[in-house]
Design a protein around this motif. Sequence first.
Motif, PDB file in Angstrom:
ATOM      1  N   ALA A   1       0.854  -1.186   0.000  1.00 29.19           N
ATOM      2  CA  ALA A   1       0.000   0.000   0.000  1.00 29.19           C
ATOM      3  C   ALA A   1       0.887   1.232   0.000  1.00 29.19           C
ATOM      4  CB  ALA A   1      -0.909   0.003   1.229  1.00 29.19           C
ATOM      5  N   CYS A   2       0.613   2.151  -0.910  1.00 30.65           N
ATOM      6  CA  CYS A   2       1.342   3.413  -0.997  1.00 30.65           C
ATOM      7  C   CYS A   2       0.416   4.521  -0.492  1.00 30.65           C
ATOM      8  CB  CYS A   2       1.772   3.692  -2.429  1.00 30.65           C
ATOM      9  SG  CYS A   2       2.909   2.460  -3.125  1.00 30.65           S
ATOM     10  N   VAL A   3       0.649   4.968   0.720  1.00 25.54           N
ATOM     11  CA  VAL A   3      -0.195   5.982   1.343  1.00 25.54           C
ATOM     12  C   VAL A   3       0.400   7.358   1.081  1.00 25.54           C
ATOM     13  CG1 VAL A   3      -1.261   6.773   3.492  1.00 25.54           C
ATOM     14  CG2 VAL A   3      -0.838   4.321   3.129  1.00 25.54           C
ATOM     15  N   CYS A   4      -0.255   8.129   0.239  1.00 29.06           N
ATOM     16  CA  CYS A   4       0.221   9.470  -0.140  1.00 29.06           C
ATOM     17  C   CYS A   4       1.603   9.417  -0.787  1.00 29.06           C
ATOM     18  CB  CYS A   4       0.233  10.406   1.078  1.00 29.06           C
ATOM     19  SG  CYS A   4      -1.355  10.552   1.899  1.00 29.06           S
ATOM     20  N   ALA A   5       1.863   8.361  -1.524  1.00 25.01           N
ATOM     21  CA  ALA A   5       3.146   8.195  -2.219  1.00 25.01           C
ATOM     22  C   ALA A   5       2.897   7.719  -3.644  1.00 25.01           C
ATOM     23  CB  ALA A   5       4.044   7.208  -1.463  1.00 25.01           C
ATOM     24  N   PRO A   6       2.175   8.508  -4.442  1.00 24.57           N
ATOM     25  CA  PRO A   6       1.796   8.059  -5.784  1.00 24.57           C
ATOM     26  C   PRO A   6       2.948   7.875  -6.759  1.00 24.57           C
ATOM     27  CG  PRO A   6       1.225  10.372  -5.462  1.00 24.57           C
ATOM     28  CD  PRO A   6       1.610   9.835  -4.121  1.00 24.57           C
ATOM     29  N   SER A   7       4.045   8.622  -6.593  1.00 24.67           N
ATOM     30  CA  SER A   7       5.142   8.463  -7.542  1.00 24.67           C
ATOM     31  C   SER A   7       5.795   7.093  -7.406  1.00 24.67           C
ATOM     32  CB  SER A   7       6.182   9.578  -7.384  1.00 24.67           C
ATOM     33  OG  SER A   7       6.726   9.604  -6.084  1.00 24.67           O
TER      34      SER A   7
ATOM     35  N   ALA B   1       1.007  -6.927  -5.814  1.00 20.85           N
ATOM     36  CA  ALA B   1      -0.189  -6.113  -6.025  1.00 20.85           C
ATOM     37  C   ALA B   1      -0.029  -4.828  -5.224  1.00 20.85           C
ATOM     38  CB  ALA B   1      -1.431  -6.873  -5.574  1.00 20.85           C
ATOM     39  N   ALA B   2      -0.366  -3.709  -5.848  1.00 19.22           N
ATOM     40  CA  ALA B   2      -0.176  -2.421  -5.177  1.00 19.22           C
ATOM     41  C   ALA B   2      -1.426  -1.569  -5.293  1.00 19.22           C
ATOM     42  CB  ALA B   2       1.013  -1.677  -5.787  1.00 19.22           C
ATOM     43  N   VAL B   3      -1.687  -0.797  -4.239  1.00 17.09           N
ATOM     44  CA  VAL B   3      -2.769   0.183  -4.261  1.00 17.09           C
ATOM     45  C   VAL B   3      -2.190   1.528  -3.833  1.00 17.09           C
ATOM     46  CG1 VAL B   3      -4.531  -1.544  -3.724  1.00 17.09           C
ATOM     47  CG2 VAL B   3      -3.485  -0.222  -1.873  1.00 17.09           C
ATOM     48  N   VAL B   4      -2.874   2.601  -4.243  1.00 13.54           N
ATOM     49  CA  VAL B   4      -2.450   3.943  -3.859  1.00 13.54           C
ATOM     50  C   VAL B   4      -3.594   4.621  -3.112  1.00 13.54           C
ATOM     51  CG1 VAL B   4      -3.126   4.884  -6.109  1.00 13.54           C
ATOM     52  CG2 VAL B   4      -1.518   6.151  -4.665  1.00 13.54           C
ATOM     53  N   LEU B   5      -3.308   5.135  -1.938  1.00 14.78           N
ATOM     54  CA  LEU B   5      -4.282   5.861  -1.133  1.00 14.78           C
ATOM     55  C   LEU B   5      -3.981   7.342  -1.272  1.00 14.78           C
ATOM     56  CD1 LEU B   5      -3.902   2.942   0.262  1.00 14.78           C
ATOM     57  CD2 LEU B   5      -5.045   4.001   2.220  1.00 14.78           C
ATOM     58  N   GLU B   6      -4.936   8.097  -1.822  1.00 18.84           N
ATOM     59  CA  GLU B   6      -4.709   9.505  -2.121  1.00 18.84           C
ATOM     60  C   GLU B   6      -5.966  10.345  -1.920  1.00 18.84           C
ATOM     61  OE1 GLU B   6      -3.159  12.172  -3.047  1.00 18.84           O
ATOM     62  OE2 GLU B   6      -1.118  11.409  -2.940  1.00 18.84           O
ATOM     63  N   PHE B   7      -5.762  11.617  -1.541  1.00 25.31           N
ATOM     64  CA  PHE B   7      -6.847  12.584  -1.422  1.00 25.31           C
ATOM     65  C   PHE B   7      -7.260  13.124  -2.788  1.00 25.31           C
ATOM     66  CE2 PHE B   7      -8.348  16.977  -0.759  1.00 25.31           C
ATOM     67  CZ  PHE B   7      -9.384  16.744   0.128  1.00 25.31           C
ATOM     68  N   ASP B   8      -6.317  13.170  -3.691  1.00 18.72           N
ATOM     69  CA  ASP B   8      -6.526  13.713  -5.031  1.00 18.72           C
ATOM     70  C   ASP B   8      -7.307  12.711  -5.875  1.00 18.72           C
ATOM     71  OD1 ASP B   8      -6.378  14.758  -7.565  1.00 18.72           O
ATOM     72  OD2 ASP B   8      -4.220  15.157  -7.507  1.00 18.72           O
TER      73      ASP B   8
END
Length: 214
Positions: free
Chosen positions: A73-79, A96-103
């Motif tokens: 899990a990438c929390v606020c780390a989209p790059s 498997a990867a997911v991205v957690l973002e406000f945007d």
Amino acid sequence: MSDDGDAPALSSHALAALQEFYSESGARTGPDRFTVGEVEEDWRMSQFWYSDETATRLAEELVREAGEGGRVACVCAPSVYQKLKQGSVLGSDRVAAVVLEFDRRFAAYGDDFVFYDYNEPLALDAPRSFDVVLADPPYLSEECLSKVSQTVKHLSKGKVLLCTGAVMEKLAGALLGVQVCGFLPQHNRNLSNDFRCFVNYPSRLLDAATPPRA
């Protein structure tokens, strides 16, 4: 990431326009053919992308520590998420990867995107038990790190990789049991804050010894 401040929110009109755009884009290209990396840095939303070298190193670390068939899990780390999905990191296709973002622009990533507001750290529409959780709190504040840490603990099976300002070292250790690494993360923009990586496990790639027991 940035200095203290409130994260700007998109207006309802802007969100509707973005959702319409991505709906039309998906109809043209299909979700499986979306090119990861098309979403670009927006510093107005406290987004500061890592340099290519740093994003690659962190992605390699996630692949190594998650293992075959692992979940990250990438929390606020989209790059870093983008680096994993671009296929340029050896073995990235085996995790498997997911991205957690406000945007909400990142909704273009389909099921890999989880809307995330650190002010509501446990309001997540996401599975738990990730092998490695990478977190990069968007603001250098005690409140932000404390709330993001709640999210990390909720998601993680154990391994935590945190990237934040060196000034947060003591609090990070208290909240997540992490210690500073020798590897120095760099950003595309020259930020005034001194940033560091922290882990709660031994890491050869990031030059981190075994953390002491709490």
